[in-house]
Design a protein around this motif. Structure first.
Motif, short mmCIF file in Angstrom:
data_model
loop_
_atom_site.label_atom_id
_atom_site.label_comp_id
_atom_site.label_asym_id
_atom_site.label_seq_id
_atom_site.Cartn_x
_atom_site.Cartn_y
_atom_site.Cartn_z
N LYS A 250 18.67 -6.14 58.34
CA LYS A 250 19.60 -6.17 57.23
C LYS A 250 20.20 -7.57 57.05
CE LYS A 250 21.32 -1.44 56.71
NZ LYS A 250 21.28 -1.42 55.24
N GLY A 251 19.73 -8.51 57.84
CA GLY A 251 20.24 -9.87 57.79
C GLY A 251 19.79 -10.61 56.55
N GLU A 252 20.15 -11.89 56.47
CA GLU A 252 19.91 -12.69 55.27
C GLU A 252 18.43 -12.84 54.96
OE1 GLU A 252 20.58 -14.84 51.87
OE2 GLU A 252 21.94 -13.59 53.05
N GLY A 253 17.59 -13.00 56.00
CA GLY A 253 16.18 -13.19 55.75
C GLY A 253 15.87 -14.60 55.26
N PRO A 254 14.74 -14.77 54.57
CA PRO A 254 13.83 -13.72 54.11
C PRO A 254 12.92 -13.18 55.21
CG PRO A 254 12.95 -15.86 53.52
CD PRO A 254 14.29 -16.11 54.14
N PHE A 255 12.53 -11.92 55.05
CA PHE A 255 11.61 -11.28 55.96
C PHE A 255 10.44 -10.67 55.18
CE2 PHE A 255 15.81 -10.42 58.09
CZ PHE A 255 15.64 -11.32 59.13
N THR A 256 9.28 -10.70 55.80
CA THR A 256 8.15 -9.90 55.34
C THR A 256 7.82 -8.92 56.45
OG1 THR A 256 7.23 -11.62 53.93
CG2 THR A 256 5.73 -9.89 54.64
N LEU A 257 7.80 -7.65 56.14
CA LEU A 257 7.52 -6.61 57.12
C LEU A 257 6.19 -5.95 56.80
CD1 LEU A 257 8.33 -4.72 59.47
CD2 LEU A 257 9.51 -3.30 57.78
N PHE A 258 5.26 -6.02 57.72
CA PHE A 258 4.02 -5.27 57.60
C PHE A 258 4.29 -3.90 58.24
CE2 PHE A 258 2.89 -9.72 57.45
CZ PHE A 258 2.05 -9.76 56.35
N ALA A 259 4.69 -2.97 57.41
CA ALA A 259 5.34 -1.74 57.87
C ALA A 259 4.33 -0.64 58.20
CB ALA A 259 6.30 -1.25 56.79
#
Length: 298
Positions: A250-259
């Motif tokens: 939930k942080g600032e990121g950016p994130f890419t998640l390979f979910a």
């Protein structure tokens, strides 16, 4: 932080990494000479689709050909403006034009097409353009999210105000193809964005001036929110909670998640998931989950 974007926009031009200045344009939001008078809205059956609402178009050449040609008379085509050119020349859409430029979507909105744009007026942007919003979305790192915001206001086919019906749903051209909902009395999008300047015609579609900026999930939701909203990722959400990674994602990121989906978890050898959830195996679970995360918009 916002959801990662895996697709590309319709068309994009390079955006400089230098800071971009974006400030709401103060105007009366009055229609320009390009604005057409309001058209009467239809009260068709709820649940109609935008595809049913769209009418086919013919060019002047096609019509003349069907009627036996020009008989030697020179055809003079009227000049018209693209959606981008309308936004550039109409003071009521000054801020929208700046946002389109910052997102690098000007070339896409000059292309031939049959687009519908629910275009926020300057006063709509004044409600959301806080310094924090501008600092974030004018950073090139967040350009995909800014593009997604703009594209959430576009449909891939022309829908005039006379085509609208109560409960009409239509997919936008943003990266997730999210759906918007139109209702009548008064005509509005997503319940609160009133259509104030309908049926402004362009060479490549039609523009409706609206009172509120439409916000896609990439702006309103973080990765954890998106996972929790989908039944396909319920096992992943449980794993993220067990690993204590909720606050991180939930942080600032950016994130890419390979979910991994629920099916991916189910395909693991029997007893694997249960073992990973044991307190003594938490470090291993953290290592496995963070292996699926890239600290970038990728």
């Amino acid at each position: 932080s916002e959801s990662p974007v895996s697709e590309s926009p319709v068309s994009e031009s390079p955006v400089s990494s230098a800071p971009v200045s974006l400030a709401p344009v103060v105007s009366s939001d009055a229609p320009s000479a390009a604005s057409a008078p309001p058209a009467e809205t239809s009260t068709g059956e709820a649940g109609s689709t935008a595809e049913e609402a769209s009418a086919e178009e013919s060019t002047a050449e096609e019509v003349l050909e069907d009627e036996g040609g020009t008989d030697g008379v020179e055809v003079v085509e009227e000049e018209c403006s693209s959606i981008y050119e309308l936004a550039s020349s109409d003071a009521a859409f000054g801020t929208l034009n700046q946002v389109i430029d910052a997102a690098g979507l000007g070339p896409a909105l000059k292309m031939p097409g049959t687009f519908t744009v629910f275009a926020p007026l300057n006063s709509a942007f004044e409600k959301i353009l806080t310094p924090e919003f501008m600092d974030k979305y004018l950073d090139p790192v967040w350009k995909p999210q800014l593009q997604d915001l703009v594209l959430y206001h576009l449909l891939g086919l022309e829908v005039y105000s006379s085509n609208l019906s109560d409960g009409l749903e239509a997919p936008t051209v943003n990266f997730a193809k999210e759906t918007i909902v139109v209702n009548l009395d008064p005509p509005r999008v997503n319940d609160n964005s009133i259509i104030q300047l309908p049926d402004i015609e362009a060479c490549n579609g039609v523009v409706h001036g609206v009172s509120e900026v439409l916000l896609p999930a990439s702006v309103t939701s973080d990765i954890v929110d998106l996972g929790a909203a989908s039944e396909d990722f319920s096992a992943l959400v449980v794993a993220v909670e067990a690993a204590g990674l909720v606050d991180t994602l939930k942080g600032e990121g950016p994130f890419t998640l390979f979910a991994p989906t629920n099916d991916a978890f189910a395909a693991l050898p029997e007893g694997t998931v249960e073992a990973l959830f044991l307190p003594e195996n938490r470090d291993m679970l953290v290592s496995i989950l963070t292996y699926h995360v890239v600290p970038a918009n990728a």
